[in-house]
Every structure is written in C-alpha cells, then in structure tokens.
Design a protein around this motif. Structure first.
Motif, short mmCIF file in Angstrom:
data_model
loop_
_atom_site.label_atom_id
_atom_site.label_comp_id
_atom_site.label_asym_id
_atom_site.label_seq_id
_atom_site.Cartn_x
_atom_site.Cartn_y
_atom_site.Cartn_z
N CYS A 111 -5.78 -53.33 48.14
CA CYS A 111 -6.36 -51.92 47.85
C CYS A 111 -6.62 -51.50 49.81
N LEU B 88 -5.53 -53.92 37.59
CA LEU B 88 -5.89 -53.67 35.32
C LEU B 88 -5.60 -55.61 35.18
N TYR C 56 -3.49 -51.32 41.88
CA TYR C 56 -4.04 -50.56 40.97
C TYR C 56 -3.57 -51.44 39.63
N SER D 211 -9.49 -49.51 30.85
CA SER D 211 -9.30 -50.40 32.06
C SER D 211 -7.47 -49.59 31.77
N TRP E 234 -6.27 -47.31 35.78
CA TRP E 234 -5.63 -48.19 36.63
C TRP E 234 -3.95 -48.12 36.66
#
Length: 413
Positions: free
Chosen positions: A320, A299, A295, A374, A378
């Motif tokens: 991920c 970003l 995450y 964002s 994130w």
C-alpha cells in the motif's frame, strides 16, 4: 520521452528551490509535526473541550479552509511564488497564536484557530508545487516534487517523535509545543519569502493561449478524490481494523505508521526517478492498480486465523505504501505538465481542492464502511480505486486532442 535516470543531491536541492527554501521546508515540517498530530489532544486536555466538539471544529476548519483555494490559484497565476508559500506559513502563525490565546472551554476561538491552520495547510501544497514548477522543468521537476515530499515527511516524523517524548509534561508541554510550532512557522515563512521567486505570466500567456485552453482534468480530479484515501489508510483504516476487528495490539498500528514514514522518506525520490521512463498518466494509473491490489490484500489478510492476521496486514501495508509513493510522485507532476503556465496556479488549486475534499471525507467513509465488515471496507475501496485508475488511463488530454486536430487540418490542406 526524456527521462531522469540519475539525480544528484545538490541538483535536487537546486531544482527544489535552493538551499534556503529547503531549510524553510524542513523547519515548517518539523513545526507541523510538533502540533498537528496532537491538535485534538490540545483541544481536549488544554482547552477542556469534549472530543466530539474538538473533532467537529477541526473538520470544519479543514473544509472551510478549502474555500481559499480559488483565491490562492489566482494569486499564483499573477506570478507570485515564494510570497504565497510564505503567506501559507504565516497564516498558520495566526492560528497558533489564537490557539495559545484561547481560554478553557472557548470552542469558537479554537475553531477559528483550526480554520487558520486549515487555510495554511490547504494553500501550502499548491503554492509549493507552483514554486518548484517555476524553478525546475521536465522530469527534474518530478524528482524535485518527490524530494520535497520526502523532506516534509522526514520533518513531520521527527517533529511527531520529539513531541511524543514531551507529552509527559501534560498541558504545559502541549502549550510549549504549540509555541515552538508558531516560532517554526514564522522562521520558515521568513526563509521562504527571502527566496524572492516570482514569474511574469504575461510573457508566456500569449503562447499558452495559442496552444489551447487549460485542460479540465475532470476524470483526474474525480479520481484523485478516491486516490487520496490511501493517505489515511495507515492512520485511520488500519488502526481501526487492527484494534477493533482483529483485537491486535496497538503496537502493530504504530509499527505500520513508522514503516510508512520511513519508506516514503527513503523511496519517494528513487521510485519517482525509476518511473520516469513511463508517461505520468500511465504511472498514475499503475498507482491505482497497486493500491487496489493492496486493498484486496488487506481483505485476504483479515480473513486469516488469529495470530496471523496482524503480521499479514503489516506485510500488505508495504505494498500500500509503494502505491502511495507512486501516486504521490505522479499526480501533482501530471497536473503541472498538463496546465499551461498562465493557469498553473488555478489548475493546482483545483487539484488541491480534490485532495482536500478526499482527505476530509475519507475518515467518515472509512469508518462507515468498516462498520459493515472487512469485505465492505476493502472491497469498496478496491473497486472505487480500480475505476479511478481506469478513468485516469482513458482520459484524453485536451492538448493532445487539439494538436491532433491541427495535424489533421494541416494534412487536409
């Protein structure tokens, strides 16, 4: 600690419920892939409902479907296994029949069909995990659960790909896909039921009760609500960010989704086997760290200049997916290892409640956070996942505490 360092395909199929059950899983997943990704499209194009009304009806079906989980858990704890799996498939046949019978503009019938589909989709994971936990034990069980997930993802991907090629046929093609899905569910239910697997909980209940009550798993269940957000990252978060914020081609979103599916199918079992040298709780906490790192990677990727952000996001999506694979290979396995046999069904039902709730609320949470940029999206996901990983790592198992008390009592005496 016993580990699984090698797993043979034939042994994996046997540990997963046998060849007939494996075929049932494949047929069920193929049928699900034909319809589930296009259910919203079915409501809009075939039944001529508005997109918001269709989406609300689908969401209500998923959420209300969770209400059945306590009953499913009790049914499993009475010894049923393959019967519950078959029932979860048959109830979706009812949903498909209602879908095909719904006239244009009839939102209530569509909502009822979505409800039956939701009940089947929510009941199946717990029933499947209970069946595998009855057939396999120890780390072989973990590999069998991972193998089932890989097989299911392969079937879902194949079904979705086949359905995509048929969509040029318009509403007729969608209705045909729904009909084939119903037949697939019916065939899968017959195959699953033919396994005739059940247990005799009375034989093990006395021993389990003597060992202590069922674990509450409060931290695990709460953390799981956050963990499951990762399952909607490739389908919701990344397309939303790529298309609306980075103005990238939708091809990037499609490529990430395909890569996610391929990685899960090919790596789920090997990664689960590799992680078997560590405790399940440690592996689950590690999954949270990997997901949080991804995450933060998203970003950073979104802050790159034009032309670089989309490839960077696609690269980070691999990390991920690895986190998702580690999570999926350890979470259900940890629940089956913690729960005594006489309450395994209820434990799995509670776990599925947390999973279903997380999947239900994650689209709304993701879209709400993304509207603030964002960093909000994130950063919040990374912080929440790290907190969840810490909660998983620090939670003490009830069985461990009880055995420790017993040892101290014996030492005192």
């Amino acid at each position: 600690m016993a580990t699984t360092t090698k797993i043979q395909p034939r042994a994996l199929v046997r540990a997963s419920g046998g060849p007939r059950y494996a075929v049932a899983l494949a047929v069920d997943a193929l049928g699900t892939g034909l319809l589930r990704p296009f259910l919203l499209l079915y409501g809009v194009t075939v039944l001529r409902l508005s997109a918001p009304v269709t989406g609300i009806a689908m969401t209500v079906g998923v959420v209300v479907g969770l209400v059945c989980m306590p009953a499913v858990g009790r049914w499993l704890d009475r010894g049923a296994r393959s019967t519950v799996v078959a029932a979860s498939m048959l109830v979706r046949v009812v949903g498909v029949v209602l879908l095909l019978a719904a006239p244009a503009g009839h939102v209530r019938l569509f909502a009822t069909a979505a409800l039956f589909l939701g009940i089947g989709n929510q009941a199946w994971p717990a029933a499947h995990a209970a069946l595998v936990a009855t057939v396999a034990h120890g780390r072989e069980r973990d590999a069998a659960l991972a193998g089932g997930r890989a097989l299911r993802n392969a079937g879902l991907g194949a079904g979705a790909l086949l359905a995509t090629t048929c969509l040029a046929g318009g509403t007729t093609a969608l209705q045909a896909l729904a009909a084939v899905t119903g037949l697939a569910y019916l065939a899968a239910a017959a195959l699953a039921w033919s396994v005739h697997l059940h247990t005799h909980p009375a034989a093990t209940a006395a021993k389990d009760i003597a060992d202590g009550p069922a674990p509450r798993m409060r931290a695990l269940l709460a953390a799981n609500v956050v963990y499951v957000f990762c399952l909607n990252v490739p389908e919701i978060a990344l397309p939303l960010v790529l298309v609306t914020q980075l103005h990238a081609s939708p091809v990037w979103s499609a490529a990430i989704f395909v890569a996610n599916t391929v990685l899960v199918v090919t790596l789920q079992v090997p990664v689960t086997v590799l992680m078997s040298r560590f405790s399940r709780r440690t592996v689950l906490a590690l999954a949270g760290v990997v997901l949080a790192a991804s995450y933060l990677g998203f970003l950073a990727a979104t802050s790159l200049g034009h032309g670089w952000s989309a490839p960077a996001v696609a690269t980070v999506s691999v990390v991920c997916t690895i986190g998702e694979i580690i999570y999926a290979g350890s979470a259900t396995a940890l629940v089956t290892a913690l729960a005594p046999a006489h309450v395994l069904g209820r434990a799995l039902a509670r776990f599925q409640l947390s999973t279903g709730f997380g999947l239900a609320v994650s689209p709304a949470v993701i879209t709400a956070l993304a509207s603030h940029g964002s960093a909000a999206l994130w950063g919040s996901l990374a912080a929440a996942t790290l907190l969840s990983a810490n909660a998983v790592a620090t939670e003490k198992d009830r069985g461990t505490r009880l055995s420790g008390c017993c040892r101290r009592a014996r030492a005192g005496s």
